[in-house]
Design a protein around this motif. Sequence first.
Motif, PDB file in Angstrom:
ATOM      1  N   LEU A   1      -0.723 -13.131  -8.696  1.00  0.00           N
ATOM      2  CA  LEU A   1      -1.511 -12.230  -7.859  1.00  0.00           C
ATOM      3  C   LEU A   1      -0.575 -11.466  -6.942  1.00  0.00           C
ATOM      4  CD1 LEU A   1      -4.183 -11.169  -6.637  1.00  0.00           C
ATOM      5  CD2 LEU A   1      -4.161 -13.179  -5.141  1.00  0.00           C
ATOM      6  N   VAL A   2      -0.703 -10.145  -6.946  1.00  0.00           N
ATOM      7  CA  VAL A   2       0.074  -9.283  -6.062  1.00  0.00           C
ATOM      8  C   VAL A   2      -0.910  -8.590  -5.128  1.00  0.00           C
ATOM      9  CG1 VAL A   2       1.613  -7.287  -5.934  1.00  0.00           C
ATOM     10  CG2 VAL A   2       1.847  -8.929  -7.816  1.00  0.00           C
ATOM     11  N   MET A   3      -0.697  -8.772  -3.828  1.00  0.00           N
ATOM     12  CA  MET A   3      -1.560  -8.142  -2.832  1.00  0.00           C
ATOM     13  C   MET A   3      -0.880  -6.898  -2.271  1.00  0.00           C
ATOM     14  SD  MET A   3      -4.224 -10.078  -2.748  1.00  0.00           S
ATOM     15  CE  MET A   3      -5.076  -9.474  -1.315  1.00  0.00           C
ATOM     16  N   LEU A   4      -1.625  -5.800  -2.207  1.00  0.00           N
ATOM     17  CA  LEU A   4      -1.121  -4.552  -1.640  1.00  0.00           C
ATOM     18  C   LEU A   4      -2.012  -4.124  -0.484  1.00  0.00           C
ATOM     19  CD1 LEU A   4      -0.431  -2.498  -4.902  1.00  0.00           C
ATOM     20  CD2 LEU A   4       1.198  -3.854  -3.580  1.00  0.00           C
ATOM     21  N   ARG A   5      -1.423  -3.520   0.507  1.00  0.00           N
ATOM     22  CA  ARG A   5      -2.182  -2.966   1.628  1.00  0.00           C
ATOM     23  C   ARG A   5      -2.583  -1.542   1.284  1.00  0.00           C
ATOM     24  NH1 ARG A   5      -3.509  -6.997   4.916  1.00  0.00           N
ATOM     25  NH2 ARG A   5      -1.748  -8.258   5.536  1.00  0.00           N
ATOM     26  N   SER A   6      -3.837  -1.209   1.528  1.00  0.00           N
ATOM     27  CA  SER A   6      -4.320   0.130   1.164  1.00  0.00           C
ATOM     28  C   SER A   6      -3.742   1.211   2.068  1.00  0.00           C
ATOM     29  CB  SER A   6      -5.839   0.177   1.192  1.00  0.00           C
ATOM     30  OG  SER A   6      -6.300  -0.056   2.504  1.00  0.00           O
ATOM     31  N   GLN A   7      -3.419   0.880   3.323  1.00  0.00           N
ATOM     32  CA  GLN A   7      -2.896   1.891   4.242  1.00  0.00           C
ATOM     33  C   GLN A   7      -1.412   2.166   4.007  1.00  0.00           C
ATOM     34  OE1 GLN A   7      -4.438  -0.928   5.441  1.00  0.00           O
ATOM     35  NE2 GLN A   7      -6.401  -0.122   6.077  1.00  0.00           N
ATOM     36  N   HIS A   8      -0.742   1.332   3.268  1.00  0.00           N
ATOM     37  CA  HIS A   8       0.694   1.484   3.040  1.00  0.00           C
ATOM     38  C   HIS A   8       0.944   2.462   1.901  1.00  0.00           C
ATOM     39  CE1 HIS A   8       4.770   0.303   1.746  1.00  0.00           C
ATOM     40  NE2 HIS A   8       4.949   0.031   3.026  1.00  0.00           N
ATOM     41  N   ALA A   9       1.891   3.379   2.084  1.00  0.00           N
ATOM     42  CA  ALA A   9       2.264   4.320   1.021  1.00  0.00           C
ATOM     43  C   ALA A   9       3.211   3.600   0.064  1.00  0.00           C
ATOM     44  CB  ALA A   9       2.928   5.546   1.619  1.00  0.00           C
ATOM     45  N   HIS A  10       2.868   3.579  -1.208  1.00  0.00           N
ATOM     46  CA  HIS A  10       3.662   2.872  -2.206  1.00  0.00           C
ATOM     47  C   HIS A  10       4.389   3.880  -3.091  1.00  0.00           C
ATOM     48  CE1 HIS A  10       1.633  -0.857  -1.166  1.00  0.00           C
ATOM     49  NE2 HIS A  10       0.490  -0.180  -1.195  1.00  0.00           N
ATOM     50  N   SER A  11       5.615   3.525  -3.466  1.00  0.00           N
ATOM     51  CA  SER A  11       6.369   4.351  -4.398  1.00  0.00           C
ATOM     52  C   SER A  11       6.503   3.584  -5.710  1.00  0.00           C
ATOM     53  CB  SER A  11       7.754   4.675  -3.834  1.00  0.00           C
ATOM     54  OG  SER A  11       8.524   3.487  -3.746  1.00  0.00           O
ATOM     55  N   VAL A  12       6.836   4.282  -6.776  1.00  0.00           N
ATOM     56  CA  VAL A  12       6.981   3.650  -8.088  1.00  0.00           C
ATOM     57  C   VAL A  12       8.056   2.563  -8.062  1.00  0.00           C
ATOM     58  CG1 VAL A  12       7.590   4.058 -10.508  1.00  0.00           C
ATOM     59  CG2 VAL A  12       6.031   5.613  -9.333  1.00  0.00           C
ATOM     60  N   PRO A  13       9.261   2.816  -7.502  1.00  0.00           N
ATOM     61  CA  PRO A  13      10.274   1.751  -7.480  1.00  0.00           C
ATOM     62  C   PRO A  13       9.838   0.519  -6.672  1.00  0.00           C
ATOM     63  CG  PRO A  13      11.303   3.875  -7.065  1.00  0.00           C
ATOM     64  CD  PRO A  13       9.831   4.091  -7.044  1.00  0.00           C
TER      65      PRO A  13
END
Length: 169
Positions: A144-156
């Motif tokens: 399981l990988v959790m991501l924050r919706s407010q955080h800007a994510h890049s491909v790398p």
Amino acid sequence: MDAILIGVVAAGVLLLVFWERVQSPVAANTQAPVLPAGVTLAPAPLLTEQEVVLYNLIRMAVQDHYLVFSKVPLWAFVRIDAAGKARAQIFRDIALKPVDFVLLHPGTREVAQVVQVEDVPSRGPQADRAHVVRSVLEAAGIKLVMLRSQHAHSVPVLASLLGLDPEES
């Protein structure tokens, strides 16, 4: 004379059977409508704009490694080896619990990872849902990988979070 009478009766029965078979497909096509009168349906978006952006970034990060699916219910990719009431209880617990994104290995066709997007730390029913999802995935051996919706994510960054070398993807 008896043979002629038996032949006429047999021919009549065969004609009735043939006539019923020809008529039955028509009767099957004239079923009552599924929706009650006055109900209308329209397509609704499956993903929000923010989810579409994240979906596309995840696809680019895992492009040669996994297939990406969204809004998949837990029961669709977890096999439950239990019987009777225990099985029914688990199905009830996970029935309406979709995950945000599923990474499927194209060779084994098994779910390798699940990506969940978290807005803020959950409370109440959302916390219960998150706990069930986390527990089921852990028991099934799915990362399981959790991501924050407010955080800007890049491909790398996403590739790294998903355990892939950014140069590979």
